[in-house]
Design a protein around this motif. Structure first.
Motif, PDB file in Angstrom:
ATOM      1  N   UNK A  22       4.097  54.855 -12.381  1.00 22.49           N
ATOM      2  CA  UNK A  22       5.548  54.895 -12.145  1.00 22.49           C
ATOM      3  C   UNK A  22       6.161  53.553 -12.543  1.00 22.49           C
ATOM      4  N   UNK A  23       7.377  53.620 -13.080  1.00 25.63           N
ATOM      5  CA  UNK A  23       8.116  52.414 -13.437  1.00 25.63           C
ATOM      6  C   UNK A  23       9.547  52.528 -12.937  1.00 25.63           C
ATOM      7  N   UNK A  24       9.959  51.537 -12.153  1.00 25.97           N
ATOM      8  CA  UNK A  24      11.332  51.494 -11.675  1.00 25.97           C
ATOM      9  C   UNK A  24      12.146  50.578 -12.579  1.00 25.97           C
ATOM     10  N   UNK A  25      13.387  50.960 -12.844  1.00 32.69           N
ATOM     11  CA  UNK A  25      14.279  50.139 -13.655  1.00 32.69           C
ATOM     12  C   UNK A  25      15.712  50.401 -13.208  1.00 32.69           C
ATOM     13  N   UNK A  44      23.153  52.709 -11.969  1.00 36.18           N
ATOM     14  CA  UNK A  44      22.060  53.667 -11.876  1.00 36.18           C
ATOM     15  C   UNK A  44      20.713  52.962 -11.794  1.00 36.18           C
ATOM     16  N   UNK A  45      19.849  53.504 -10.940  1.00 38.95           N
ATOM     17  CA  UNK A  45      18.458  53.086 -10.867  1.00 38.95           C
ATOM     18  C   UNK A  45      17.600  54.278 -11.285  1.00 38.95           C
ATOM     19  N   UNK A  88      28.272  56.016  -2.284  1.00 38.44           N
ATOM     20  CA  UNK A  88      27.484  57.230  -2.173  1.00 38.44           C
ATOM     21  C   UNK A  88      26.430  57.197  -3.256  1.00 38.44           C
ATOM     22  N   UNK A  89      25.262  57.735  -2.932  1.00 38.87           N
ATOM     23  CA  UNK A  89      24.115  57.656  -3.833  1.00 38.87           C
ATOM     24  C   UNK A  89      23.637  59.060  -4.132  1.00 38.87           C
ATOM     25  N   UNK A  90      23.565  59.408  -5.390  1.00 44.11           N
ATOM     26  CA  UNK A  90      23.215  60.769  -5.791  1.00 44.11           C
ATOM     27  C   UNK A  90      22.008  60.727  -6.716  1.00 44.11           C
ATOM     28  N   UNK A  91      20.910  61.379  -6.259  1.00 44.31           N
ATOM     29  CA  UNK A  91      19.701  61.456  -7.077  1.00 44.31           C
ATOM     30  C   UNK A  91      19.741  62.693  -7.957  1.00 44.31           C
ATOM     31  N   UNK A 139      25.262  55.389  -8.151  1.00 45.22           N
ATOM     32  CA  UNK A 139      26.179  55.029  -7.074  1.00 45.22           C
ATOM     33  C   UNK A 139      27.605  55.316  -7.495  1.00 45.22           C
ATOM     34  N   UNK A 140      28.392  55.765  -6.541  1.00 48.68           N
ATOM     35  CA  UNK A 140      29.771  56.138  -6.855  1.00 48.68           C
ATOM     36  C   UNK A 140      30.737  54.965  -6.759  1.00 48.68           C
ATOM     37  N   UNK A 141      30.365  53.942  -6.013  1.00 47.86           N
ATOM     38  CA  UNK A 141      31.255  52.811  -5.829  1.00 47.86           C
ATOM     39  C   UNK A 141      31.065  51.744  -6.889  1.00 47.86           C
ATOM     40  N   UNK A 142      31.686  50.611  -6.685  1.00 45.85           N
ATOM     41  CA  UNK A 142      31.638  49.556  -7.682  1.00 45.85           C
ATOM     42  C   UNK A 142      30.799  48.359  -7.316  1.00 45.85           C
TER      43      UNK A 142
END
Length: 124
Positions: free
Chosen positions: A68-71, A78-79, A3-6, A24-27
């Motif tokens: 914008x910078x993505x990391x 986490x992203x 699951x992905x939570x923003x 993300x909630x998983x591994x």
């Protein structure tokens, strides 16, 4: 299943900054290429940025280059999306997405999992 939570969206004045996070909630977070998309009212969802599994390769839409910078932090599952010099036209719901492709992708059809979205509003 992952699951992905923003988080991190909000209201900001033009020229301001925000940092979005997607956890993300998983591994199995590190096996995914991650991306950020956005959707403004009445418009299609559009690509913003993408980052490879290890973070070594990134891709950005022309409209956000230099702002914008993505990391990512695989240890924290986490992203991030650091957004500077925000403009009113950046107003949208921002979604994180996960892809099984090895390299950054810009097509939403190449992403397998999506978060629920977080609202970003930039006032003029």
């Amino acid at each position: 299943q992952e699951q992905w939570v923003e988080s991190g969206g909000g209201l900001v004045q033009a020229g301001g900054s925000l940092r979005l996070s997607c956890t993300a909630s998983g591994g199995t977070f590190s096996i995914y290429t991650m991306g950020w998309f956005r959707q403004a009212p009445g418009l299609e969802r559009e690509f913003v940025a993408s980052i490879s599994r290890t973070g070594g390769v990134t891709s950005n839409a022309d409209s956000v280059k230099g702002r914008f910078t993505i990391s990512r932090d695989n240890a924290k599952n986490t992203v991030y999306q650091q957004m500077n010099s925000l403009k009113p036209e950046d107003t949208a719901v921002y979604y994180c997405a996960a892809s099984r492709f090895l390299v950054p992708r810009s097509s939403r059809r190449e992403y397998d999992y999506w978060g629920q979205g977080t609202q970003v509003t930039v006032s003029s």
